[in-house]
Design an enzyme around this catalytic site. Structure first.
Site, PDB file in Angstrom:
ATOM      1  N   LYS A 111       0.898  -0.786  -0.123  1.00  8.39           N
ATOM      2  CA  LYS A 111       0.244  -0.249  -0.452  1.00  8.39           C
ATOM      3  C   LYS A 111       1.162   1.713   0.207  1.00  8.39           C
ATOM      4  CE  LYS A 111      -4.341  -1.166   1.899  1.00  8.39           C
ATOM      5  NZ  LYS A 111      -5.466  -1.551   2.679  1.00  8.39           N
ATOM      6  N   LYS A 194      -4.575  -9.460  -6.879  1.00  5.35           N
ATOM      7  CA  LYS A 194      -5.394  -9.789  -5.603  1.00  5.35           C
ATOM      8  C   LYS A 194      -7.046  -8.955  -5.951  1.00  5.35           C
ATOM      9  CE  LYS A 194      -5.526  -7.852  -1.724  1.00  5.35           C
ATOM     10  NZ  LYS A 194      -5.491  -7.755  -0.609  1.00  5.35           N
ATOM     11  N   LYS A 197     -10.371  -3.114  -3.697  1.00  6.97           N
ATOM     12  CA  LYS A 197     -11.368  -2.268  -3.378  1.00  6.97           C
ATOM     13  C   LYS A 197     -10.579  -1.164  -4.224  1.00  6.97           C
ATOM     14  CE  LYS A 197     -13.786  -2.779   0.660  1.00  6.97           C
ATOM     15  NZ  LYS A 197     -12.999  -3.032   1.718  1.00  6.97           N
TER      16      LYS A 197
HETATM   17  P1  TYM Z   1     -10.733  -5.407   4.364  1.00  9.00           P
HETATM   18  O1  TYM Z   1     -11.779  -5.029   4.311  1.00  9.00           O
HETATM   19  O2  TYM Z   1      -9.431  -5.344   3.128  1.00  9.00           O
HETATM   20  O3  TYM Z   1     -11.409  -7.143   3.119  1.00  9.00           O
HETATM   21  C1  TYM Z   1     -12.362  -7.641   4.090  1.00  9.00           C
HETATM   22  C2  TYM Z   1     -12.180  -9.438   3.989  1.00  9.00           C
HETATM   23  O4  TYM Z   1     -12.498  -9.493   2.995  1.00  9.00           O
HETATM   24  C3  TYM Z   1     -11.239 -10.316   2.967  1.00  9.00           C
HETATM   25  N1  TYM Z   1     -11.112 -10.243   1.009  1.00  9.00           N
HETATM   26  C4  TYM Z   1     -10.619 -11.680  -0.122  1.00  9.00           C
HETATM   27  N2  TYM Z   1     -11.152 -12.400   0.069  1.00  9.00           N
HETATM   28  C5  TYM Z   1     -10.439 -13.276  -0.847  1.00  9.00           C
HETATM   29  N3  TYM Z   1     -10.405 -12.750  -2.165  1.00  9.00           N
HETATM   30  C6  TYM Z   1      -9.992 -10.947  -1.843  1.00  9.00           C
HETATM   31  N4  TYM Z   1      -9.819 -10.795  -3.320  1.00  9.00           N
HETATM   32  C7  TYM Z   1     -10.497 -10.544  -1.101  1.00  9.00           C
HETATM   33  N5  TYM Z   1      -9.637  -9.122  -0.651  1.00  9.00           N
HETATM   34  C8  TYM Z   1     -10.059  -9.110   0.496  1.00  9.00           C
HETATM   35  C9  TYM Z   1     -10.675 -10.363   3.219  1.00  9.00           C
HETATM   36  O5  TYM Z   1      -9.450 -10.866   3.139  1.00  9.00           O
HETATM   37  C10 TYM Z   1     -10.960  -9.802   4.137  1.00  9.00           C
HETATM   38  O6  TYM Z   1     -11.426 -11.145   4.994  1.00  9.00           O
HETATM   39  N6  TYM Z   1      -7.550  -5.104   8.516  1.00  9.00           N
HETATM   40  C11 TYM Z   1      -8.712  -6.528   7.160  1.00  9.00           C
HETATM   41  C12 TYM Z   1     -10.501  -5.903   7.943  1.00  9.00           C
HETATM   42  C13 TYM Z   1     -10.123  -6.063   9.517  1.00  9.00           C
HETATM   43  C14 TYM Z   1     -10.033  -6.989  10.178  1.00  9.00           C
HETATM   44  C15 TYM Z   1      -9.948  -6.452  11.710  1.00  9.00           C
HETATM   45  C16 TYM Z   1     -10.577  -8.466   9.809  1.00  9.00           C
HETATM   46  C17 TYM Z   1      -9.605  -4.980  10.487  1.00  9.00           C
HETATM   47  N7  TYM Z   1      -9.586  -5.397  11.722  1.00  9.00           N
HETATM   48  C18 TYM Z   1     -10.285  -7.806  12.825  1.00  9.00           C
HETATM   49  C19 TYM Z   1     -10.459  -9.907  10.902  1.00  9.00           C
HETATM   50  C20 TYM Z   1     -10.051  -8.987  12.015  1.00  9.00           C
HETATM   51  C21 TYM Z   1      -8.772  -5.739   5.780  1.00  9.00           C
HETATM   52  O7  TYM Z   1      -8.335  -4.771   5.276  1.00  9.00           O
HETATM   53  O8  TYM Z   1     -10.482  -6.360   5.532  1.00  9.00           O
END
Ligand code: TYM
Length: 332
Positions: A111, A194, A197
């Site tokens: 990032k 990947k 968003k």
């Molecule tokens: P975020 O918002 O990027 O994504 C949310 C969830 O979606 C999964 N994900 C994917 N899974 C498969 N293929 C993809 N291309 C893909 N893109 C995203 C992510 O793995 C996630 O499970 N840091 C986290 C948010 C967070 C969090 C937490 C998660 C904050 N605190 C505590 C678990 C526990 C994030 O940015 O997710």
């Protein structure tokens, strides 16, 4: 019953990767776990978010989670900024985690890119807040996509160091639940990247709110190679785009890559893509309709989040207060 925590950022419209890698599993796990699901607005502002858009994106994401089948009565759905205990524990973890640990985080490196000097300090300490999100509930299981694996390993390192430094056995170890054939959904334009968003190309991801026509167009244009689908998984070796589309199909039909290839192996993409389109549309269209229905009544969404935050707070406050006592803060 084991306690689950997971989160998703309201930094844009959720996509098929979020759904298949995370949200769909969150829904299924409600049958067997006590679950807290969180719209992580504090995490979202580690990169710039337009304030008016952020509030609306938070409502929209909550609506999308409800439409996907998150049950806010039996479980807890809330937005992160409403429960201050996350921040109190995150500060303590900022002082437990080491610079060297955070320097190794691949997501930060990706990032920040070449602009390391110019990203927010929040982006750097992001994994500490994430560890606090989970551990402030003593949650032990965290269903996420594959890209979050390293962050969860770091959370375990933080828990261990806290316990060691303060001579306690207070924070549990957590288990990452990385589930199913679509734990890493790739971009439709590049099977080695990947689905994300923040991808510059709108064609790279299928959004949860895309219409049937948009989904059809994106899948039709999805990058592939000229070969037909192989009949066994070995044949997917070196074919990331084919593997990705087969994985999406497998997740949506609750099977695996091998089963999809038994059914569709030797077909060309000209035949497979329309079948995949029908499947994606049949799963996403009802969720998009229900999301829109819920969004017509924002007060109800906000009331659900408020109630979730109140119940989350009741679980988190005793744990953060104990952590503060262990650190030695004077309670006056
Ligand atoms: P975020 O918002 O990027 O994504 C949310 C969830 O979606 C999964 N994900 C994917 N899974 C498969 N293929 C993809 N291309 C893909 N893109 C995203 C992510 O793995 C996630 O499970 N840091 C986290 C948010 C967070 C969090 C937490 C998660 C904050 N605190 C505590 C678990 C526990 C994030 O940015 O997710």
């Amino acid at each position: 019953m084991q306690r689950i925590f997971s989160g998703i950022q309201p930094s844009g419209i959720p996509h098929l990767g979020n759904y298949l890698g995370a949200v769909r599993n969150w829904v299924a796990l409600q049958a067997s776990h006590e679950c807290l699901y969180c719209v992580v607005d504090l995490h979202a502002i580690t990169v710039w978010q337009d304030p008016a858009a952020l509030a609306q994106q938070t409502r929209e994401l909550a609506a999308s989670l409800l439409a996907s089948g998150i049950d806010p009565k039996a479980h807890i759905l809330f937005n992160q900024s409403a429960v201050h205990a996350h921040l109190r524990l995150a500060w303590i973890f900022n002082c437990v985690a080491r610079m060297g640990w955070l320097n190794r985080m691949t997501q930060f490196k990706e990032k920040a890119g070449k602009d390391r000097e110019n990203v927010s300090t929040g982006l750097f300490t992001y994994p500490n807040l994430m560890a606090a999100d989970i551990l402030v509930y003593h949650a032990t299981r965290v269903p996420v996509g594959d890209d979050q694996r390293q962050h969860l390993e770091l959370a375990n390192d933080i828990a261990q160091k806290f316990n060691h430094d303060y001579g306690v056995d207070f924070f549990p170890q957590i288990e990452a639940m990385i589930m199913g054939p679509a734990a890493r959904v790739m971009s439709l334009r590049d099977g080695t990247k990947k689905m994300s968003k923040s991808d510059a190309s709108d064609q790279a991801s299928i959004k949860m709110t895309d219409s049937a026509d948009e989904i059809a167009l994106k899948i039709r244009r999805a990058k592939t190679d000229p070969e037909p689908l192989p009949e066994t998984i070995e044949g997917l070796e070196g074919r990331p785009e084919a593997r990705n589309l087969v994985g999406i199909y497998a997740a949506l039909t609750d099977t695996d890559h091998a089963a999809v290839l038994r059914e569709h192996g030797s077909k060309g993409f000209g035949a497979f893509k329309p079948a995949l389109t029908d499947l994606v549309v049949s799963k996403l269209a009802p969720i998009a309709d229900e999301t829109n229905r819920l969004l017509a009544d924002p007060a109800t969404i906000e009331a659900i989040l408020r109630d979730g935050a109140r119940r989350a707070e009741a679980l988190a406050v005793p744990i953060v207060e104990e952590a503060e006592r262990l650190v030695g803060f004077l309670k006056v």
